[in-house]
Design a protein around this motif. Sequence first.
Motif, PDB file in Angstrom:
ATOM      1  N   LYS A  81       0.782  -1.246   0.000  1.00  0.00           N
ATOM      2  CA  LYS A  81       0.000   0.000   0.000  1.00  0.00           C
ATOM      3  C   LYS A  81       0.814   1.297   0.000  1.00  0.00           C
ATOM      4  O   LYS A  81       0.244   2.365   0.061  1.00  0.00           O
ATOM      5  N   THR A  82       2.122   1.235  -0.021  1.00  0.00           N
ATOM      6  CA  THR A  82       2.899   2.471  -0.177  1.00  0.00           C
ATOM      7  C   THR A  82       3.871   2.323  -1.354  1.00  0.00           C
ATOM      8  O   THR A  82       4.487   1.271  -1.518  1.00  0.00           O
ATOM      9  N   LYS A  83       3.966   3.409  -2.117  1.00  0.00           N
ATOM     10  CA  LYS A  83       4.751   3.381  -3.359  1.00  0.00           C
ATOM     11  C   LYS A  83       6.221   3.027  -3.151  1.00  0.00           C
ATOM     12  O   LYS A  83       6.751   2.137  -3.803  1.00  0.00           O
TER      13      LYS A  83
ATOM     14  N   ILE B 290       5.575  -7.039   5.110  1.00  0.00           N
ATOM     15  CA  ILE B 290       4.488  -6.564   5.993  1.00  0.00           C
ATOM     16  C   ILE B 290       4.734  -7.055   7.420  1.00  0.00           C
ATOM     17  O   ILE B 290       4.558  -6.308   8.382  1.00  0.00           O
ATOM     18  N   ARG B 291       5.153  -8.318   7.542  1.00  0.00           N
ATOM     19  CA  ARG B 291       5.415  -8.865   8.886  1.00  0.00           C
ATOM     20  C   ARG B 291       6.547  -8.125   9.570  1.00  0.00           C
ATOM     21  O   ARG B 291       6.516  -7.890  10.768  1.00  0.00           O
TER      22      ARG B 291
ATOM     23  N   THR C 163      -3.708   4.391   4.251  1.00  0.00           N
ATOM     24  CA  THR C 163      -4.208   4.151   2.892  1.00  0.00           C
ATOM     25  C   THR C 163      -4.137   5.402   2.010  1.00  0.00           C
ATOM     26  O   THR C 163      -4.058   5.295   0.801  1.00  0.00           O
ATOM     27  N   ASN C 164      -4.134   6.559   2.679  1.00  0.00           N
ATOM     28  CA  ASN C 164      -4.152   7.770   1.847  1.00  0.00           C
ATOM     29  C   ASN C 164      -2.845   8.020   1.102  1.00  0.00           C
ATOM     30  O   ASN C 164      -2.770   8.894   0.250  1.00  0.00           O
ATOM     31  N   THR C 165      -1.804   7.236   1.396  1.00  0.00           N
ATOM     32  CA  THR C 165      -0.542   7.418   0.673  1.00  0.00           C
ATOM     33  C   THR C 165      -0.684   6.969  -0.781  1.00  0.00           C
ATOM     34  O   THR C 165       0.154   7.251  -1.607  1.00  0.00           O
ATOM     35  N   LEU C 166      -1.765   6.257  -1.045  1.00  0.00           N
ATOM     36  CA  LEU C 166      -1.979   5.774  -2.411  1.00  0.00           C
ATOM     37  C   LEU C 166      -2.437   6.892  -3.355  1.00  0.00           C
ATOM     38  O   LEU C 166      -2.414   6.732  -4.559  1.00  0.00           O
TER      39      LEU C 166
END
Lengths: 128, 190
Positions: free
Chosen positions: B41-43, B86-87, B95-98
């Motif tokens: 979820k982050t670039k 992720i772990r 989520t707004n970083t998308l």
Amino acid sequence: MEKLSKEQEKVLKTALAQIGLEKPSEDFLSNVMDAIEMQEKVTTPLISKKGWLLITFVFALSLSLLVFYPEEGSVVFDMVFSYRAGFVEKLFQGLEISKTMMMGICLLGLFLFQLPFLIKMTDKERSL
Amino acid sequence: MTDNTDQYLIKSTLKGDTKAFASLVTKHQNYVYTLVIRMIKTKEEAEEVTQDVFIKAYKSLKDFKGDSKFTTWLYRISYRAALDHIRKNKKRQKTNTLLEEITESNLTFIENPLEQLEDQERKDFIKRSIARLSESEAAIVTLFYFEELSIKEIGKVTRLTEDNVKVKLHRSRKKLYEFLQPHPVVNEKE
């Protein structure tokens, strides 16, 4: 949980089709290839597989000669030593080396000995 | 065999042709990156993980036996790498970083700015809706809709049984549909 109807499935598909695939940055490919190239350099061994095989063969041969021909004065060793002694004598007959020259040769030898370690060290620093 | 099939490119790479591997990267980078960014979820992090995926693929290419499709093998590496990442970074990403910025260069080519903005808003909303799914749900939806993998292939990538994939896919679709519903822009486009 109920299944999605055909209409709902269509809405979902249409929505997802609008966003398509994501794209990484423009220099992504060059970054990957640079990283691979760098790793290739670091992981290339100083002594290749063939080199190790040769070293192992010579070592095994020397060891077996010591085991099977341990006594002094063995015909094989006599031949080798007599040839080598004469060869070296002839090669350096009349040759005089100054102290400075000897020191230079020693320093060059030391440098050549250090070279593989230096290469390994700089490659490691670059990869960090 | 054509010059750009995966099989041909793999063989060439194994013979030492790094340009062939570059072609493989070019061919699959968008698919792998899409799967990874949907999960992470982050670039920036997604790009880093995608890069690691291709490096790992290069190193393990000799172990690829061809029992499955190359893409299935590559997605399996990607899925594992994203999960591991992720772990390791347990803090959840916002989520707004998308949200994608419309850059200056893009603006110069916009003929109808209002329409373009609406379109961008719609896309951002859909992306945010996918980002609300869990990482495994987002991965399954991406593999099914974007990479167009079969249930069997998704099972191979995620190491889940086919029945499990079916259940998860059904739940993810339902959830995603519910997330998308309240926003009028999604329905307007129909």
